[in-house]
Design an enzyme around this catalytic site. Structure first.
Site, PDB file in Angstrom:
ATOM      1  N   HIS A 290       0.827  -1.212   0.000  1.00  0.00           N
ATOM      2  CA  HIS A 290       0.000   0.000   0.000  1.00  0.00           C
ATOM      3  C   HIS A 290       0.866   1.269   0.000  1.00  0.00           C
ATOM      4  O   HIS A 290       0.852   2.050  -0.939  1.00  0.00           O
ATOM      5  CB  HIS A 290      -0.893   0.010   1.245  1.00  0.00           C
TER       6      HIS A 290
HETATM    7  O1  RIB Z   1      -5.182   0.447   4.092  1.00  0.00           O
HETATM    8  C1  RIB Z   1      -3.778   0.459   4.086  1.00  0.00           C
HETATM    9  C2  RIB Z   1      -3.255   1.630   4.845  1.00  0.00           C
HETATM   10  O2  RIB Z   1      -3.663   1.539   6.204  1.00  0.00           O
HETATM   11  C3  RIB Z   1      -1.717   1.674   4.889  1.00  0.00           C
HETATM   12  O3  RIB Z   1      -1.295   3.010   4.977  1.00  0.00           O
HETATM   13  C4  RIB Z   1      -1.382   0.934   6.154  1.00  0.00           C
HETATM   14  O4  RIB Z   1      -0.138   1.359   6.732  1.00  0.00           O
HETATM   15  C5  RIB Z   1      -2.520   1.369   7.050  1.00  0.00           C
HETATM   16  O5  RIB Z   1      -2.165   2.620   7.611  1.00  0.00           O
END
Ligand code: RIB
Ligand code: CA
Length: 313
Positions: A238
Site C-alpha cells: 500500500h
Molecule cells: O489500508 C492500508 C493503509 O492503512 C496503509 O497506509 C497501512 O499502513 C494502514 O495505515
C-alpha cells in the site's frame, strides 16, 4: 533532473516502514520532513517508530509528532492486529534520541519556508493534513500535490470495513475535508495497491545483499504473513506504491475523476465515492490510480532496497 521535494505524513506501520526505506533509497525525491500521525498504532508508537526509522535510514530531516487521533470522533480503531502492538511487527529498532517537533506547525513551516513547491505523501490517516487546511489554509494551498494512499474504487472499496479503506476509515471527517480542498490529489487506492503485491521471490538483489535492511524487510514480510494478511507470502504494498509514484509517476496510469469521502454513514463512513459519470456537478478533483506496471514496481523495490542495504550496512 532535480530531486522532487517531499514531506511524508505516516503512521508506521510495517508498510510505512517500507515506504520510508524506498524514499531514503531514491535520489528522485528529497525528504524534507517526516510527520507521524496516529493510525496503525497510537501516536507515541508511530512517532517513536518514525524517529527510529529516520535514524536507521540516515535521514537528516526533521521528524514531527502529529495528531493523536481523528478530528472529532472518539471511536478510534487502530490496526495493531496487522502491524503488531509496536507497529513494526514486533521488530525492535534502537530508540531514537531525536527531538520530536509538533507536527502540524512543522508541516506548515516546511511548506511555507520552501522556495520550491513540495509534494506531500500521505500514507496514514489524513488528520494532520485536515488540521493544516483548517489552521493554515493559505500554506496548504502551496502544496504541489498530495499523493494519498487511501480509498479504493467500487471493485476494491474497503479493508477496514466492507466500504472503507483504513486510512479514510480511521478519520473520515479529515479525509472528506482534504478531498473537498483545492489542491491536486493523486489517490492510491486499494484497487491499485492490490495489484502491487511483492513477496520474497521478488527481492533477489536485496537478499543477496543481506544486511540490516534485508533483515528488517524479511521480518516484515514474515510477520505480515503470520498475521494472516499476506497472500502466499506476498504483501500488498500500500504505502510503498504511493511512495513509488512520487519517485516515478510513469509506474501507473490514472483517471481524472470526482472523489468525495463519505463521513456520515453508519456503515459507510470513510468510503471513497468515485464518480465515473463525468457530470458537470461533480467535476474531476482527483487523479485516481487505476493500473500499476507491477514488474517495474517490483524491480524498483528490489533494486532500491538492495542499494539501501549496501549503503547503511
Ligand atoms: O489500508 C492500508 C493503509 O492503512 C496503509 O497506509 C497501512 O499502513 C494502514 O495505515
Ligand atoms: Ca500507513
Amino acid at each position: 533532473m532535480s530531486a522532487r521535494p517531499i514531506v511524508i505524513d505516516t503512521d508506521p506501520g510495517v508498510d510505512d516502514a517500507l515506504a520510508l526505506m524506498l524514499a531514503a533509497a531514491s535520489p528522485e525525491v528529497d525528504v524534507r520532513g517526516i510527520i507521524a500521525v496516529a493510525g496503525n498504532v497510537g501516536i507515541d508508537q508511530t512517532a517513536a517508530n518514525a524517529a527510529a526509522l529516520a535514524d536507521l535510514l540516515e535521514l537528516a530531516c526533521p521528524v514531527g509528532r502529529g495528531a493523536a487521533g481523528p478530528l472529532w470522533r472518539r471511536d478510534t480503531e487502530n490496526a495493531a492486529h496487522v502491524h503488531g502492538n509496536n507497529g513494526l511487527g514486533g521488530y525492535e529498532l534502537p530508540r531514537s534520541s531525536r527531538e520530536l517537533i509538533p507536527g502540524v506547525p512543522l508541516l506548515a513551516d516546511l511548506l511555507g519556508g520552501s522556495d520550491e513547491p513540495i509534494t506531500v505523501v500521505t500514507i496514514g490517516p489524513l488528520t494532520d493534513i485536515a488540521l493544516l487546511i483548517n489552521e493554515h489554509a493559505d500554506t496548504a494551498r502551496q502544496i504541489e500535490r498530495l499523493i494519498v494512499m487511501g480509498g479504493g474504487t467500487l471493485d476494491v472499496p474497503g479493508n477496514a470495513s466492507a466500504a472503507a479503506e483504513f486510512n479514510f476509515y480511521a478519520d473520515p471527517d479529515a479525509a472528506a475535508r482534504v478531498f473537498a480542498f483545492d489542491v491536486p490529489i493523486t489517490m492510491v487506492g486499494l484497487n491499485a495497491t492490490h495489484q502491487a503485491l511483492v513477496g520474497p521471490d521478488d527481492l533477489p538483489q536485496l537478499w543477496a545483499s543481506g544486511g540490516r535492511i534485508a533483515h528488517l524487510v524479511e521480518h516484515i514480510l514474515e510477520d505480515y504473513e503470520r498475521a494472516g494478511y499476506g497472500s502466499g507470502g506476498a504483501m500488498e504494498m500500500h504505502d510503498p506504491l504511493a511512495m513509488a509514484i512520487a519517485i516515478d509517476p510513469t509506474l501507473v496510469t490514472t483517471a481524472a475523476l470526482h472523489v468525495d469521502i463519505e463521513n456520515v454513514g453508519r456503515i459507510t463512513a470513510g468510503m471513497a465515492v468515485v464518480d465515473h459519470r463525468h457530470r458537470p456537478g461533480s467535476p474531476p478533483n482527483t487523479d485516481v490510480v487505476m493500473q500499476v506496471d507491477v514488474p517495474r514496481f517490483r524491480a524498483l523495490m528490489d533494486t532500491r532496497l538492495a542499494e539501501l542495504d549496501r549503503s547503511v550496512g
